[in-house]
Design an enzyme around this catalytic site. Structure first.
Site, PDB file in Angstrom:
ATOM      1  N   ASP A   9       0.843  -1.199   0.000  1.00 39.90           N
ATOM      2  CA  ASP A   9       0.000   0.000   0.000  1.00 39.90           C
ATOM      3  C   ASP A   9       0.881   1.253   0.000  1.00 39.90           C
ATOM      4  OD1 ASP A   9       0.946  -0.666   2.545  1.00 39.90           O
ATOM      5  OD2 ASP A   9      -0.736   0.264   3.585  1.00 39.90           O
ATOM      6  N   HIS A 240       9.633  -0.480   8.281  1.00 40.53           N
ATOM      7  CA  HIS A 240       8.948  -1.749   8.565  1.00 40.53           C
ATOM      8  C   HIS A 240       8.934  -2.687   7.359  1.00 40.53           C
ATOM      9  CE1 HIS A 240       7.388  -0.045  12.283  1.00 40.53           C
ATOM     10  NE2 HIS A 240       6.962   1.002  11.603  1.00 40.53           N
TER      11      HIS A 240
HETATM   12  O1  RIB Z   1       2.705  -1.192  11.024  1.00 39.43           O
HETATM   13  C1  RIB Z   1       3.558  -0.924   9.947  1.00 39.43           C
HETATM   14  C2  RIB Z   1       2.813  -1.089   8.644  1.00 39.43           C
HETATM   15  O2  RIB Z   1       1.789  -0.116   8.621  1.00 39.43           O
HETATM   16  C3  RIB Z   1       3.660  -0.865   7.419  1.00 39.43           C
HETATM   17  O3  RIB Z   1       3.257  -1.764   6.418  1.00 39.43           O
HETATM   18  C4  RIB Z   1       3.351   0.558   7.029  1.00 39.43           C
HETATM   19  O4  RIB Z   1       3.487   0.774   5.649  1.00 39.43           O
HETATM   20  C5  RIB Z   1       1.964   0.794   7.548  1.00 39.43           C
HETATM   21  O5  RIB Z   1       0.985   0.547   6.632  1.00 39.43           O
HETATM   22 CA    CA Z   2       2.766  -0.988   4.191  1.00 39.67          CA
END
Ligand code: RIB
Ligand code: CA
Length: 311
Positions: A9, A240
């Site tokens: 996303d 992340h």
């Molecule tokens: O919690 C981290 C996730 O949430 C990652 O995928 C970041 O892009 C957000 O969507």
């Molecule tokens: Ca993400």
């Protein structure tokens, strides 16, 4: 060469993960499935198309996924973290050519790379869950799944207990954990230690042959400033989503345990991921044991990030 179909996303950390994958000499990105999450599905599609255009990799198909969770509820986006369009202060050009493929393309890709394909999901799990609802047999041909999601033995990020991807569609995560084989979860307790500092980014930009040079600094700094307001005193920002690719390419980067995972789907515990970490847990393999990331080798992560992003 590790062949990867990405669900995401984009989003700043998703976008940095895409750049990392495109630059990585041992990863072949064979498609991107876009979904709602940090931004709307349509914006996520534009952002992915923009990144592929910058890399001159329009040969990689973009497949449009879900626009909202399985519950049908209205999604909340996160412009305060990812910017109004998901790329910090940057907006993809208005005349960008966007070619999006239909959802069934996912099954053609899984068939084509029969037994060789890894699926990495770094967004809400809705689109991936739908692949099991529509194509259960085909999805058995996937070699492995890496999911950025969950939080074990650590606070959440979107609620006191829950991580954003699982919280966004806990029913979808339940379906994926139940149906998929060979799952690795890369949760918040790992990714929140994947901190990259502005100094590291400046170092990379000095080395880089610069496919994404003009994009990296502004999106990173936007993300860094946003995180500093969330966590005052933070010296670096957690990438992340990128950790999933880094963990795939570097098997010893993360320490893992195998556990059954339960996902809560309602009320104050919505999106909470539970596994049994009691010392007296006696390990007898269970059918649905998931490989859960517990600890990240932080220095190795930063070094790998520098190496790949400097190509
Ligand atoms: O919690 C981290 C996730 O949430 C990652 O995928 C970041 O892009 C957000 O969507
Ligand atoms: Ca993400």
């Amino acid at each position: 060469m590790k062949k990867v179909l990405l669900f995401g996303d984009p989003g700043i950390d998703d976008s940095l993960a895409i750049m990392y994958a495109l630059l990585h000499p041992h990863i072949e990105l064979v498609g991107i499935v876009t979904g709602y999450g940090n931004v709307s599905r349509d914006q996520a599609t534009k952002n992915a198309a923009y990144l592929l255009q910058l890399a001159n990799r329009q040969d990689i198909p973009i497949i449009e996924g879900a626009i909202r969770p399985l519950s049908g509820e209205v999604n909340v986006y996160y412009p305060e973290i990812h910017g109004p369009s998901g790329l910090g202060p940057i907006r993809p050009p208005t005349n960008l050519q966007v070619k999006a493929y239909p959802f069934e393309t996912i099954f053609s890709i899984v068939d084509k790379y029969d037994g060789e394909l890894t699926i990495i999901d770094v967004g809400r799990s809705t689109s991936l869950a739908i692949t099991f609802l529509l194509g259960e047999t085909t999805m058995k041909k996937v070699k492995a799944y890496y999911l950025m999601g969950g939080a074990f033995l650590t606070p959440g990020n979107v609620t006191p207990l829950a991580e954003a991807n699982v919280y966004g569609d806990p029913t979808a995560t339940q379906i994926v954990l139940e149906q998929a084989q060979n799952i690795t979860m890369i949760p918040l307790n790992v990714t929140s230690h994947a901190l990259i500092t502005p100094t590291t980014i400046e170092y990379i930009l000095k080395q880089s042959k610069a496919t994404f040079e003009f994009l990296i600094r502004p999106i990173f700094l936007y993300y860094f400033e946003a995180y500093k307001t969330l966590i005052p005193g933070l010296k670096g920002v957690p990438l992340h989503d990128l950790v999933t690719f880094s963990a795939l390419a570097n098997p010893s980067l993360v320490e893992y345990v195998y556990r059954e995972v339960e996902v809560m789907d309602k009320g104050r515990t919505r999106g909470v991921t539970i596994a049994d970490f009691r010392p007296r847990y006696h390990k007898t393999p269970k059918r649905k044991d998931i490989r859960i990331g517990l600890n990240l080798h932080k220095d190795a992560f930063v070094q790998d990030f520098i190496t790949i992003m400097s190509y």
